[in-house]
Enzyme design. Structure first.
Site, mmCIF file in Angstrom:
data_model
loop_
_atom_site.group_PDB
_atom_site.id
_atom_site.type_symbol
_atom_site.label_atom_id
_atom_site.label_comp_id
_atom_site.label_asym_id
_atom_site.label_seq_id
_atom_site.Cartn_x
_atom_site.Cartn_y
_atom_site.Cartn_z
ATOM 1 N N LYS A 9 0.847 -1.203 0.000
ATOM 2 C CA LYS A 9 0.000 0.000 0.000
ATOM 3 C C LYS A 9 0.874 1.240 0.000
ATOM 4 O O LYS A 9 2.048 1.210 0.363
ATOM 5 C CB LYS A 9 -0.940 0.009 1.217
ATOM 6 C CG LYS A 9 -0.223 0.010 2.585
ATOM 7 C CD LYS A 9 0.243 1.376 3.059
ATOM 8 C CE LYS A 9 0.933 1.303 4.412
ATOM 9 N NZ LYS A 9 1.625 2.581 4.754
ATOM 10 N N SER A 99 0.064 -6.585 5.405
ATOM 11 C CA SER A 99 -0.680 -7.235 4.324
ATOM 12 C C SER A 99 -0.506 -8.746 4.382
ATOM 13 O O SER A 99 -1.472 -9.505 4.198
ATOM 14 C CB SER A 99 -0.206 -6.700 2.973
ATOM 15 O OG SER A 99 -0.994 -7.209 1.920
ATOM 16 N N ASP A 131 -2.066 -1.547 10.838
ATOM 17 C CA ASP A 131 -2.426 -1.489 9.419
ATOM 18 C C ASP A 131 -3.157 -2.734 8.936
ATOM 19 O O ASP A 131 -3.694 -2.739 7.818
ATOM 20 C CB ASP A 131 -1.181 -1.292 8.545
ATOM 21 C CG ASP A 131 -0.697 0.144 8.506
ATOM 22 O OD1 ASP A 131 -1.468 1.039 8.902
ATOM 23 O OD2 ASP A 131 0.457 0.367 8.090
#
Length: 300
Positions: A9, A99, A131
């Site tokens: 990201k 992620s 995140d």
């Protein structure tokens, strides 16, 4: 064998607000997934095992932590061998570890046939890292609080970016501490026991992020130049001036905007045409670099 791809990201905007009583910081950020992926291959095993070229103890590996938490929650007696092939650099501000954790939760949920819905998986994700919940809402979202408040956004257009990573890595914890020190010193309040005051009004920051989103939807490059923001930049570039130089180099080579993502150290330049990014990339052969595109809602 079951394979999962975990995207990186970038942050189009990142505001750091006050420090919370739990030690985290409240933030407001506009996050966008890009087509740079780590690969996670899953196969049956008796226990949880993560194989990668990263020299990280198991208890500090977010993939191992996520898999172990999911196994404990489900009560399943199976394990898995997870082979992690990294393409997303670490210490870069690209969210690779987060992620990976989010996508191994999704992958193992299918591989083990657990049937948990995303809401249940996100509750686990919140305990792994700030995140991690965002990656259940790709490609784009407005993120608030310490990262657990996620408002998905629709984006039907894609942008070409040139990513450059200088030969430095930045610890997110260190970056937050530097921000805290800088702000407290600026107010003559430097005291390790003080909390970080909120310097600006939340309403302004939300409106600014919404304006960035609207500009991205409309492909309004000229407006974007003046409204993108990353609160980490001032302090990180002070310690690593190479990041400031890379930003200036990208702008000189025709990037519409250039900024640092997350807590760094990757800098990205936004180009109107992918060919322009490819030409600019020739100037950065001594650095890790990649030409990527932002993801759209219809991308798989």
């Amino acid at each position: 064998m079951f394979t999962v791809f975990a995207p990186a990201k970038i942050n189009w905007s990142l505001y750091i607000l006050d420090k919370r009583l739990d030690g985290y910081h409240n933030i407001l950020s506009l996050l966008h997934c890009i087509n740079l992926y780590d690969e996670l291959k899953i196969e049956p095993a008796k226990d949880i095992e993560v194989i990668s070229d990263m020299d990280i103890p198991a208890e500090q590996n977010l993939v191992y932590k996520a898999a172990s938490m999911l196994k404990e929650k489900s009560g399943i007696q199976k394990g898995s061998r997870i082979m992690l092939n990294k393409a997303i650099p670490t210490g870069a501000g690209l969210g690779g570890g987060s992620s990976d954790a989010a996508h191994i939760l999704m992958g193992l949920n299918k591989f083990w046939g657990l049937g948990f819905d995303n809401k249940e998986l996100i509750m686990l994700a919140e305990g792994i890292g700030s995140d991690v919940p965002f990656f259940f809402h790709c490609p784009m979202a407005l993120v608030g609080s310490r990262g657990e408040h996620v408002e998905p956004l629709i984006i039907d257009t894609s942008y070409s970016l040139l990513l450059i990573k200088p030969p430095v890595s930045v610890s997110t914890l260190w970056a937050y501490d530097m921000i805290r020190q800088e702000r407290l010193i600026g107010q003559n309040l430097y005291d390790k026991n003080q909390t970080l005051p909120e310097l600006t009004k939340k309403g302004f920051e939300i409106n600014n992020i919404k304006l960035i989103y609207e500009s991205l939807v409309r492909r309004d490059f000229s407006l974007l130049q003046n409204i993108v923001n990353n609160d980490f930049e001032s302090v990180i570039t002070m310690h690593f001036p190479v990041i400031r130089k890379l930003k200036n180099d990208l702008l000189d080579l025709g990037a519409c905007i250039a900024m640092m993502t997350g807590s760094g150290s990757v800098v990205f330049g936004l180009f109107q045409e992918r060919r322009d990014a490819e030409i600019a990339s020739r100037k950065f052969t001594s650095f890790w670099h990649a030409i990527v595109d932002t993801l759209k809602n219809n991308d798989n």
